[in-house]
Design a protein around this motif. Sequence first.
Motif, PDB file in Angstrom:
ATOM      1  N   ALA A   1      27.284  42.291  25.802  1.00  0.00           N
ATOM      2  CA  ALA A   1      28.310  43.167  26.361  1.00  0.00           C
ATOM      3  C   ALA A   1      27.828  43.804  27.653  1.00  0.00           C
ATOM      4  N   ILE A   2      26.568  44.210  27.675  1.00  0.00           N
ATOM      5  CA  ILE A   2      26.008  44.798  28.891  1.00  0.00           C
ATOM      6  C   ILE A   2      26.046  43.788  30.020  1.00  0.00           C
ATOM      7  N   SER A   3      25.635  42.547  29.725  1.00  0.00           N
ATOM      8  CA  SER A   3      25.638  41.514  30.747  1.00  0.00           C
ATOM      9  C   SER A   3      27.046  41.247  31.258  1.00  0.00           C
ATOM     10  N   ASP A   4      28.000  41.142  30.344  1.00  0.00           N
ATOM     11  CA  ASP A   4      29.360  40.801  30.729  1.00  0.00           C
ATOM     12  C   ASP A   4      30.109  41.968  31.351  1.00  0.00           C
ATOM     13  N   PHE A   5      29.617  43.197  31.177  1.00  0.00           N
ATOM     14  CA  PHE A   5      30.287  44.332  31.797  1.00  0.00           C
ATOM     15  C   PHE A   5      30.319  44.183  33.308  1.00  0.00           C
ATOM     16  N   ALA A   6      29.317  43.508  33.877  1.00  0.00           N
ATOM     17  CA  ALA A   6      29.312  43.276  35.322  1.00  0.00           C
ATOM     18  C   ALA A   6      30.587  42.558  35.745  1.00  0.00           C
ATOM     19  N   VAL A   7      31.007  41.582  34.952  1.00  0.00           N
ATOM     20  CA  VAL A   7      32.229  40.841  35.262  1.00  0.00           C
ATOM     21  C   VAL A   7      33.430  41.770  35.231  1.00  0.00           C
ATOM     22  N   GLY A   8      33.486  42.647  34.217  1.00  0.00           N
ATOM     23  CA  GLY A   8      34.610  43.573  34.102  1.00  0.00           C
ATOM     24  C   GLY A   8      34.662  44.567  35.245  1.00  0.00           C
ATOM     25  N   ALA A   9      33.510  45.100  35.646  1.00  0.00           N
ATOM     26  CA  ALA A   9      33.470  46.060  36.745  1.00  0.00           C
ATOM     27  C   ALA A   9      33.894  45.413  38.051  1.00  0.00           C
ATOM     28  N   GLU A  10      33.423  44.193  38.274  1.00  0.00           N
ATOM     29  CA  GLU A  10      33.802  43.479  39.488  1.00  0.00           C
ATOM     30  C   GLU A  10      35.303  43.208  39.514  1.00  0.00           C
ATOM     31  N   ARG A  11      35.880  42.940  38.341  1.00  0.00           N
ATOM     32  CA  ARG A  11      37.320  42.681  38.250  1.00  0.00           C
ATOM     33  C   ARG A  11      38.125  43.876  38.770  1.00  0.00           C
ATOM     34  N   ILE A  12      37.655  45.075  38.464  1.00  0.00           N
ATOM     35  CA  ILE A  12      38.358  46.286  38.914  1.00  0.00           C
ATOM     36  C   ILE A  12      38.321  46.394  40.436  1.00  0.00           C
ATOM     37  N   ILE A  13      37.153  46.178  41.034  1.00  0.00           N
ATOM     38  CA  ILE A  13      37.028  46.278  42.495  1.00  0.00           C
ATOM     39  C   ILE A  13      37.878  45.211  43.174  1.00  0.00           C
ATOM     40  N   TYR A  14      37.820  43.988  42.676  1.00  0.00           N
ATOM     41  CA  TYR A  14      38.616  42.914  43.272  1.00  0.00           C
ATOM     42  C   TYR A  14      40.093  43.258  43.260  1.00  0.00           C
ATOM     43  N   SER A  15      40.573  43.772  42.134  1.00  0.00           N
ATOM     44  CA  SER A  15      41.999  44.044  42.010  1.00  0.00           C
ATOM     45  C   SER A  15      42.446  45.117  42.989  1.00  0.00           C
ATOM     46  N   LEU A  16      41.597  46.105  43.238  1.00  0.00           N
ATOM     47  CA  LEU A  16      41.957  47.164  44.176  1.00  0.00           C
ATOM     48  C   LEU A  16      42.034  46.634  45.606  1.00  0.00           C
ATOM     49  N   PHE A  17      41.022  45.858  46.000  1.00  0.00           N
ATOM     50  CA  PHE A  17      41.040  45.284  47.346  1.00  0.00           C
ATOM     51  C   PHE A  17      42.205  44.315  47.513  1.00  0.00           C
ATOM     52  N   ASN A  18      42.347  43.412  46.571  1.00  0.00           N
ATOM     53  CA  ASN A  18      43.384  42.392  46.690  1.00  0.00           C
ATOM     54  C   ASN A  18      44.780  42.982  46.594  1.00  0.00           C
ATOM     55  N   GLY A  19      44.933  44.028  45.774  1.00  0.00           N
ATOM     56  CA  GLY A  19      46.240  44.638  45.598  1.00  0.00           C
ATOM     57  C   GLY A  19      46.737  45.357  46.840  1.00  0.00           C
ATOM     58  N   LYS A  20      45.829  45.765  47.699  1.00  0.00           N
ATOM     59  CA  LYS A  20      46.216  46.485  48.915  1.00  0.00           C
ATOM     60  C   LYS A  20      46.411  45.541  50.107  1.00  0.00           C
ATOM     61  N   GLY A  21      46.173  44.250  49.895  1.00  0.00           N
ATOM     62  CA  GLY A  21      46.452  43.285  50.954  1.00  0.00           C
ATOM     63  C   GLY A  21      45.633  43.471  52.208  1.00  0.00           C
ATOM     64  N   ILE A  22      44.318  43.646  52.057  1.00  0.00           N
ATOM     65  CA  ILE A  22      43.443  43.844  53.217  1.00  0.00           C
ATOM     66  C   ILE A  22      43.103  42.491  53.816  1.00  0.00           C
ATOM     67  N   GLY A  23      43.845  42.074  54.818  1.00  0.00           N
ATOM     68  CA  GLY A  23      43.563  40.815  55.481  1.00  0.00           C
ATOM     69  C   GLY A  23      44.093  39.609  54.728  1.00  0.00           C
ATOM     70  N   GLN A  24      43.886  38.430  55.323  1.00  0.00           N
ATOM     71  CA  GLN A  24      44.314  37.160  54.754  1.00  0.00           C
ATOM     72  C   GLN A  24      43.151  36.514  54.005  1.00  0.00           C
ATOM     73  N   PRO A  25      43.245  36.370  52.672  1.00  0.00           N
ATOM     74  CA  PRO A  25      42.160  35.703  51.937  1.00  0.00           C
ATOM     75  C   PRO A  25      41.946  34.283  52.455  1.00  0.00           C
ATOM     76  N   ASN A  26      40.679  33.843  52.465  1.00  0.00           N
ATOM     77  CA  ASN A  26      40.338  32.517  52.955  1.00  0.00           C
ATOM     78  C   ASN A  26      39.807  31.676  51.805  1.00  0.00           C
ATOM     79  N   SER A  27      40.215  30.409  51.745  1.00  0.00           N
ATOM     80  CA  SER A  27      39.862  29.534  50.622  1.00  0.00           C
ATOM     81  C   SER A  27      38.608  28.706  50.854  1.00  0.00           C
ATOM     82  N   ALA A  28      37.841  28.963  51.922  1.00  0.00           N
ATOM     83  CA  ALA A  28      36.632  28.186  52.189  1.00  0.00           C
ATOM     84  C   ALA A  28      35.680  28.262  50.996  1.00  0.00           C
ATOM     85  N   PRO A  29      35.046  27.142  50.621  1.00  0.00           N
ATOM     86  CA  PRO A  29      34.165  27.132  49.452  1.00  0.00           C
ATOM     87  C   PRO A  29      32.851  27.879  49.667  1.00  0.00           C
ATOM     88  N   VAL A  30      32.496  28.155  50.916  1.00  0.00           N
ATOM     89  CA  VAL A  30      31.282  28.908  51.216  1.00  0.00           C
ATOM     90  C   VAL A  30      31.680  30.320  51.600  1.00  0.00           C
TER      91      VAL A  30
END
Length: 251
Positions: A52-81
């Motif tokens: 659970a401790i290890s996987d909490f990192a995934v959950g915390a990152e999910r929160i940050i991603y959703s806030l940034f993505n939800g506010k539409g900051i710039g155009q996301p880029n699909s480059a694999p790198v």
Amino acid sequence: MLTDIQIEQLESKYLNKFYHFLKYVEDEMMYGFQTKELIRNDWQNRYGNGQAISDFAVGAERIIYSLFNGKGIGQPNSAPVGADMFFEVDDAFIHIDLKTVQTDNIGDYTTSIFVGENQNSYVSEIKQSNGESFDPPRPYNPALPKYYNFGTPQEKICLTYFVTILYEAGNLNILNINLLCMPNGQLEPIYGHSVLRAGKNLGKVRYNFSAIPNFNLLTNQKRIKVVYFDKTMNPNFLSRLSFIESIYDRL
């Protein structure tokens, strides 16, 4: 191609923009980190405390991603790198990567953080802590360019940022959140090898943010923004975070 000071001005511009954004959504961010508690009985026994401790990192990152993505900051880029978040704005391509560290590994957090080749553009030599070269020397060549579409009318600078999160092992409480700006590779003549620090494995590097806390070409502007700092944390942790606390107290 931009001048060195123009690069730092852009780096500072977006560092401040992202800092104020995270402060603006701080309540939503901290609430998001706590949503795990509403269903703790459904996941804790399934994963076991260590997992659970290890996987909490995934959950915390999910929160940050959703806030940034939800506010539409710039155009996301699909480059694999690229970093965890990679998007384009009017005057730059921006990479933002998240680093979550638990207190059991606090030494990996206090003064430097691991960075991958696809998360930065800083070409330099990895040197020993005394400033001397390794034998043989260790050149470092990251995957990101200093500019995208270099030499064309579509040319834009590549900027690199990190959100770092320290959380307590066991109860998973958030203790510290920082926003860091790693210099663009064109600034290597300004910062030299001090930006990089040898990682635990050969060829791997860490961003040595404590060695370059300021924008060297700008006046009284820091490359580190402390978004959240819990001063009521365990004194043992607090003593290890003295450098970050000093930044927090000056903001």
